[in-house]
Design an enzyme around this catalytic site. Structure first.
Site, PDB file in Angstrom:
ATOM      1  N   THR A 190       0.833  -1.208   0.000  1.00 51.16           N
ATOM      2  CA  THR A 190       0.000   0.000   0.000  1.00 51.16           C
ATOM      3  C   THR A 190       0.868   1.259   0.000  1.00 51.16           C
ATOM      4  O   THR A 190       1.775   1.381   0.817  1.00 51.16           O
ATOM      5  CB  THR A 190      -0.895   0.026   1.260  1.00 51.16           C
ATOM      6  OG1 THR A 190      -1.781  -1.087   1.207  1.00 51.16           O
ATOM      7  CG2 THR A 190      -1.686   1.326   1.347  1.00 51.16           C
ATOM      8  N   HIS A 191       0.600   2.174  -0.947  1.00 46.24           N
ATOM      9  CA  HIS A 191       1.289   3.466  -0.923  1.00 46.24           C
ATOM     10  C   HIS A 191       0.345   4.550  -1.392  1.00 46.24           C
ATOM     11  O   HIS A 191      -0.362   4.397  -2.370  1.00 46.24           O
ATOM     12  CB  HIS A 191       2.596   3.466  -1.721  1.00 46.24           C
ATOM     13  CG  HIS A 191       2.524   2.890  -3.101  1.00 46.24           C
ATOM     14  ND1 HIS A 191       2.343   1.539  -3.351  1.00 46.24           N
ATOM     15  CD2 HIS A 191       2.627   3.488  -4.304  1.00 46.24           C
ATOM     16  CE1 HIS A 191       2.356   1.341  -4.662  1.00 46.24           C
ATOM     17  NE2 HIS A 191       2.511   2.503  -5.254  1.00 46.24           N
ATOM     18  N   VAL A 192       0.338   5.627  -0.604  1.00 48.07           N
ATOM     19  CA  VAL A 192      -0.496   6.781  -0.920  1.00 48.07           C
ATOM     20  C   VAL A 192       0.404   7.821  -1.583  1.00 48.07           C
ATOM     21  O   VAL A 192       1.388   8.250  -0.993  1.00 48.07           O
ATOM     22  CB  VAL A 192      -1.124   7.382   0.359  1.00 48.07           C
ATOM     23  CG1 VAL A 192      -2.010   8.576   0.006  1.00 48.07           C
ATOM     24  CG2 VAL A 192      -1.912   6.325   1.122  1.00 48.07           C
TER      25      VAL A 192
END
Ligand SMILES: [Zn+2]
Length: 136
Positions: free
Chosen positions: A95-97
């Site tokens: 997960t990466h924003v």
């Protein structure tokens, strides 16, 4: 829990070089090496999870709290018209924003972004941008 073969888990452990701007118990933030615009940051949870909706609530809230704080800092330091977020994750299964300083609506829908032809700043430029965000 971290994964030994994951590139972003390696960033968290310091095994893969990154231009770090922030870290707490839940999250780690660093400059995107191929930014849409200067000041483009990636924020990742300190847990190997490919999909944000599968993070436990504490990890998710810790991650998004950091995203909020960093977005406000990026607005102040880079003065974009808007700060946008993207969570996709086709490239790295952690997960990466993406926090994207936006000067134009099409900054996050542009052909160059879709084709992966974004900017390629030097290490000096990435260090300078990271320092701008850290030294609030
Ligand atoms: Zn990972």
């Amino acid at each position: 829990m971290l994964d030994k073969d994951c590139k972003f888990c390696q960033v968290i452990r310091g095994e893969e070089k990154s231009f770090k701007v922030f870290e707490n118990d839940f999250s780690f933030a660093f400059m995107d090496k191929h930014p849409i615009n200067p000041g483009h940051v990636l924020v990742i949870p300190k847990s190997h999870e490919p999909d944000f909706y599968n993070l436990d609530n504490e990890m998710y809230q810790g991650l998004m709290g950091a995203v909020k704080e960093l977005s406000a800092t990026i607005k102040e330091k880079f003065n974009p018209k808007k700060v946008g977020l993207i969570v996709a994750g086709f490239d790295v299964p952690h997960t990466h924003v993406h926090i994207v300083p936006m000067h134009d609506y099409h900054d996050i829908t542009s052909k160059s972004l879709m084709e992966g032809k974004r900017a390629n700043p030097s290490e000096e430029e990435l260090t300078e941008a990271a320092n701008m965000i850290m030294n609030l």
